[in-house]
Enzyme design. Sequence first.
Site, mmCIF file in Angstrom:
data_model
loop_
_atom_site.group_PDB
_atom_site.id
_atom_site.type_symbol
_atom_site.label_atom_id
_atom_site.label_comp_id
_atom_site.label_asym_id
_atom_site.label_seq_id
_atom_site.Cartn_x
_atom_site.Cartn_y
_atom_site.Cartn_z
ATOM 1 N N GLY A 46 26.471 -4.095 0.523
ATOM 2 C CA GLY A 46 27.327 -4.745 1.520
ATOM 3 C C GLY A 46 28.785 -4.572 1.143
ATOM 4 C CD GLN A 51 33.734 -6.711 -1.390
ATOM 5 O OE1 GLN A 51 32.974 -6.610 -0.433
ATOM 6 N NE2 GLN A 51 33.340 -6.477 -2.630
ATOM 7 C CB CYS A 91 30.649 -8.913 -6.517
ATOM 8 S SG CYS A 91 31.962 -8.792 -5.287
ATOM 9 C CG LEU A 92 30.504 -2.951 -4.601
ATOM 10 C CD1 LEU A 92 30.646 -2.262 -3.255
ATOM 11 C CD2 LEU A 92 29.968 -1.995 -5.661
ATOM 12 C CG HIS A 133 27.968 -11.404 -1.932
ATOM 13 N ND1 HIS A 133 27.813 -11.565 -3.292
ATOM 14 C CD2 HIS A 133 28.964 -10.488 -1.787
ATOM 15 C CE1 HIS A 133 28.685 -10.795 -3.934
ATOM 16 N NE2 HIS A 133 29.396 -10.121 -3.047
ATOM 17 C CD GLU A 134 29.082 -8.284 1.476
ATOM 18 O OE1 GLU A 134 30.300 -8.326 1.207
ATOM 19 O OE2 GLU A 134 28.243 -7.804 0.698
ATOM 20 C CG HIS A 137 33.596 -10.808 -0.475
ATOM 21 N ND1 HIS A 137 34.338 -10.840 -1.633
ATOM 22 C CD2 HIS A 137 32.441 -10.171 -0.794
ATOM 23 C CE1 HIS A 137 33.648 -10.260 -2.616
ATOM 24 N NE2 HIS A 137 32.484 -9.838 -2.131
#
Length: 174
Positions: A46, A51, A91-92, A133-134, A137
């Site tokens: 995702g 981000q 997480c990226l 999670h997204e 963000h």
Amino acid sequence: MAKLQILEFPDERLRTKAAPIEVVDDALRSLIDDMFETMYDAPGIGLAATQVNVHRRLLVADVSEDRSEPLVLINPEIVERDGVQTCSEGCLSVPTITADVTRAERIVVTGLDRNGESIRVEADGLLAVCIQHEMDHLQGKLFVDYLSPLKRQMVRKKLEKRARLEREHAEVRA
Ligand code: GNR
Ligand code: NI
């Protein structure tokens, strides 16, 4: 298409609250394509616009094994949630760190697709984790915010050290 740069914790820009999207146009679809390219390349399941330093309510996801189920959600809203599940998350924007996070097991999300059409997505398991999670963000929230302050401080120190070493290595090569 272009690969975009992903912001990393503790970058304060990750704390920006995203604003709703008002028009779904070709410029937005181009951003969506770039976000998929960035997510698949990373690789990740995702990616939230936050981000890549775009503070608009947009996320992309694909939790399928063969990367064949791209999902776009514009202005996502959770309209139903049920149950709980605990998943080891990464997480990226917080590279090399994983931690258990407890979230809803099943959610129903509404929003717009890449053509600006209304969609309603019922998700459970990993897709439900990923969407939650997204959506965090988009509110400026990171999975490490669910950890104790002590653990979060350890994560911060580890990533600051890693960034410092990367800078030093870059200088040696220069
Ligand atoms: O690639 C990712 N994997 C992942 C694994 C468990 C729970 C959440 C995620 S999302 C993450 C990509 C990312 O950082 N999205 O914001
Ligand atoms: Ni993330």
